[in-house]
Design an enzyme around this catalytic site. Structure first.
Site, mmCIF file in Angstrom:
data_model
loop_
_atom_site.group_PDB
_atom_site.id
_atom_site.type_symbol
_atom_site.label_atom_id
_atom_site.label_comp_id
_atom_site.label_asym_id
_atom_site.label_seq_id
_atom_site.Cartn_x
_atom_site.Cartn_y
_atom_site.Cartn_z
ATOM 1 N N HIS A 123 -82.377 -82.508 44.288
ATOM 2 C CA HIS A 123 -81.390 -81.661 43.607
ATOM 3 C C HIS A 123 -80.030 -82.353 43.772
ATOM 4 O O HIS A 123 -79.811 -83.050 44.767
ATOM 5 C CB HIS A 123 -81.379 -80.307 44.321
ATOM 6 C CG HIS A 123 -80.592 -79.223 43.659
ATOM 7 N ND1 HIS A 123 -79.235 -79.108 43.809
ATOM 8 C CD2 HIS A 123 -80.968 -78.202 42.875
ATOM 9 C CE1 HIS A 123 -78.815 -78.047 43.133
ATOM 10 N NE2 HIS A 123 -79.850 -77.476 42.558
ATOM 11 N N ASP A 200 -84.232 -80.384 52.712
ATOM 12 C CA ASP A 200 -83.697 -79.375 51.806
ATOM 13 C C ASP A 200 -84.817 -78.362 51.591
ATOM 14 O O ASP A 200 -85.786 -78.632 50.879
ATOM 15 C CB ASP A 200 -83.276 -80.047 50.498
ATOM 16 C CG ASP A 200 -82.923 -79.030 49.415
ATOM 17 O OD1 ASP A 200 -83.116 -77.825 49.641
ATOM 18 O OD2 ASP A 200 -82.469 -79.468 48.335
ATOM 19 N N GLN A 203 -86.374 -74.489 48.173
ATOM 20 C CA GLN A 203 -87.554 -73.944 47.497
ATOM 21 C C GLN A 203 -88.680 -73.668 48.478
ATOM 22 O O GLN A 203 -89.446 -72.717 48.294
ATOM 23 C CB GLN A 203 -88.047 -74.914 46.411
ATOM 24 C CG GLN A 203 -87.065 -75.142 45.295
ATOM 25 C CD GLN A 203 -86.758 -73.870 44.504
ATOM 26 O OE1 GLN A 203 -87.595 -72.988 44.363
ATOM 27 N NE2 GLN A 203 -85.545 -73.775 43.993
ATOM 28 N N LYS A 226 -82.789 -67.454 47.486
ATOM 29 C CA LYS A 226 -84.138 -67.876 47.061
ATOM 30 C C LYS A 226 -85.190 -67.067 47.809
ATOM 31 O O LYS A 226 -86.386 -67.253 47.640
ATOM 32 C CB LYS A 226 -84.369 -69.362 47.375
ATOM 33 C CG LYS A 226 -83.259 -70.300 46.972
ATOM 34 C CD LYS A 226 -83.355 -70.700 45.531
ATOM 35 C CE LYS A 226 -82.387 -71.844 45.251
ATOM 36 N NZ LYS A 226 -82.190 -72.088 43.841
ATOM 37 N N CYS A 369 -80.462 -79.349 37.618
ATOM 38 C CA CYS A 369 -79.647 -80.042 38.633
ATOM 39 C C CYS A 369 -80.410 -81.217 39.241
ATOM 40 O O CYS A 369 -80.276 -81.501 40.446
ATOM 41 C CB CYS A 369 -79.187 -79.087 39.736
ATOM 42 S SG CYS A 369 -78.050 -77.859 39.166
HETATM 43 N N1 PMP Z 1 -81.862 -77.747 46.535
HETATM 44 C C1 PMP Z 1 -82.828 -77.240 45.769
HETATM 45 C C2 PMP Z 1 -84.174 -77.898 45.750
HETATM 46 C C3 PMP Z 1 -82.588 -76.100 45.005
HETATM 47 O O1 PMP Z 1 -83.546 -75.590 44.232
HETATM 48 C C4 PMP Z 1 -81.294 -75.500 45.049
HETATM 49 C C5 PMP Z 1 -80.975 -74.276 44.226
HETATM 50 N N2 PMP Z 1 -81.268 -74.415 42.878
HETATM 51 C C6 PMP Z 1 -80.335 -76.059 45.876
HETATM 52 C C7 PMP Z 1 -80.651 -77.189 46.600
HETATM 53 C C8 PMP Z 1 -78.964 -75.475 46.007
HETATM 54 O O2 PMP Z 1 -79.047 -74.320 46.783
HETATM 55 P P1 PMP Z 1 -77.869 -73.238 46.866
HETATM 56 O O3 PMP Z 1 -77.940 -72.473 45.585
HETATM 57 O O4 PMP Z 1 -78.267 -72.387 48.033
HETATM 58 O O5 PMP Z 1 -76.610 -73.932 47.079
#
Ligand code: PMP
Length: 413
Positions: A123, A200, A203, A226, A369
């Site tokens: 991401h 990270d 998910q 999430k 993203c």
């Molecule tokens: N990493 C991954 C794999 C994600 O799916 C997301 C959220 N879409 C994020 C990072 C960012 O997380 P946050 O919305 O908590 O900043």
């Protein structure tokens, strides 16, 4: 234990509405999950009865809100099996947690020529913070490639890993592909060359059992939104020894021991990294979200979601059989969570999303993203279905019916 889907759905008021004249089908859970009533109630209760700034004060409301706030920290400790609750720091979310590590650990311990390894499927929030710190320190960012099915090329990881590697920052589960990465193996190999590992877990946290001690990861980042909790709250888990060696991220109240104009001293972890008034209400409501998950059980949730994914994939297979394989799946790893990206030949992803929205079906479209990942597949974006504990096979049937019609129309063009 079998899942009682109706009783779960009844806890989510948002699901019981029509969107564009059709019953809402919410298939955008990887972006954010919906919130059960108990989480919403916790927010209302906090502001109705308990609101006070936490820590330090001598009055009852402050002590009550402090207790509730710190209870969530303990719940997080149990949820990820951290050795100590002090290793769990509250942040705004995964993005802030990763930036915190990059800016504190990274700026302190990375130097010219050191290497940071990430993967093609990161991401943006696990790419850009490392680019920033690499620019500032002269460290080099290297990328582990992936296969066409969306799995890490482990032999390339082995080849990239060296004594120069100081950090491996890797997504545990890809938000765009659903791939579950072999993080235990990555961690063991990274540690063998002396590198630290940040996972990270944005998910992974809602789908997989988490045991940071068993994994032996150095840092893990998770996000409340999430996990059926409020937005604006996340956690950075870090091993005590590392957190203690890192300088503070932001300066202000709460993170200090003593402030003098000549020099200030800093508080112990976790407070050293929690400057200012935190997001008290949302942290407390996050505790309710964790209780909601624990009440069902991760294994029950995972089994339900895996059935849903299977059902979806079979359904897409049938649509493809009668429509000349118009739907191409993106992300077909052997180990996956209930996330499926795809493209429809001849159609822009955004148009597919808009047409589904007209039928009350919420999916995500675009690059999710993960622009470098989309470039790897030669795509601008995909349509992504992400399924959660409250989704049903009946909802998937409706989705398949509409996507089937869409595909037929597109094929006939
Ligand atoms: N990493 C991954 C794999 C994600 O799916 C997301 C959220 N879409 C994020 C990072 C960012 O997380 P946050 O919305 O908590 O900043």
């Amino acid at each position: 234990m079998a899942i009682d889907i109706e009783s779960i759905r009844n806890q989510f008021p948002i699901l019981h509405q029509d969107v564009n004249g059709m019953p809402l089908i919410y298939f955008d859970n990887a972006a954010t999950t919906q919130k059960p009533q108990r989480v919403i109630d916790a927010l209302v209760k906090y502001y109705s009865l308990d609101n006070a700034n936490i820590h330090r004060a001598a009055h009852t409301l402050a002590s009550r809100s402090t207790t509730y706030f710190e209870n969530t920290r303990k719940a997080i400790q149990t949820f990820i099996n951290a050795a100590e609750s002090e290793e769990c720091i509250f942040t705004k979310g995964v993005t802030e947690s990763i930036n915190l590590v990059a800016q504190t650990w990274g700026r302190t311990f990375l130097k010219q020529g050191d290497e940071v390894l990430i993967t093609t499927m990161e991401h943006h929030s696990n790419i850009v913070p490392w680019q920033l710190v690499c620019e500032a320190t002269g460290a080099i960012l290297k990328v582990i490639p992936i296969t066409d099915s969306g799995e890490l090329v482990m032999s390339d990881f082995d080849a990239l890993l060296s004594e120069r590697t100081k950090m491996v920052a890797c997504v545990w589960v890809s938000n765009a592909l659903g791939t579950i990465n072999p993080v235990k193996e990555l961690i063991a190999k990274a540690h063998a060359v002396g590198a630290k590992v940040l996972l990270d877990g944005a998910q992974a946290c809602s789908h997989l059992e988490i045991d940071v001690q068993e994994l032996d990861c150095d840092f893990l980042t998770i996000s409340s939104h999430k996990l059926y909790g409020p937005t604006g709250v996340g956690v950075l888990y870090g091993k005590r020894q590392l957190l203690e060696a890192m300088p503070p991220y932001q300066g202000g109240g709460e993170m200090i021991k003593e402030v003098r104009f000549e020099k200030s001293t800093y508080n112990d972890i976790p407070y050293k990294f929690e400057a200012g008034t935190p997001n008290i209400a949302d942290v407390i409501a996050f505790g309710e979200a964790l209780a909601f998950i624990n009440g069902i059980g991760k294994t029950v949730i995972a089994a339900h979601e895996s059935n849903l994914l299977q059902y979806l994939l079979e359904g897409i297979g049938h649509v493809n059989e009668s429509n000349n394989n118009m739907i191409s799946l993106v992300g077909t790893a052997a180990a996956k969570i209930s996330v499926q990206s795809f493209v429809v030949k001849g159609m822009h992803s955004f148009d597919v999303g808009m047409m589904l929205d007209a039928k009350g079906i919420a999916v995500r479209t675009g690059h999710h993203c993960t622009q470098p990942l989309m470039n790897r597949f030669g795509l601008e974006g995909t349509v992504r279905v992400s399924l959660s504990v409250y989704n049903t096979t009946a909802e998937i049937d409706v989705f398949l019916e509409h996507i089937g019609k869409l595909v037929k129309r597109s094929a006939g063009k």
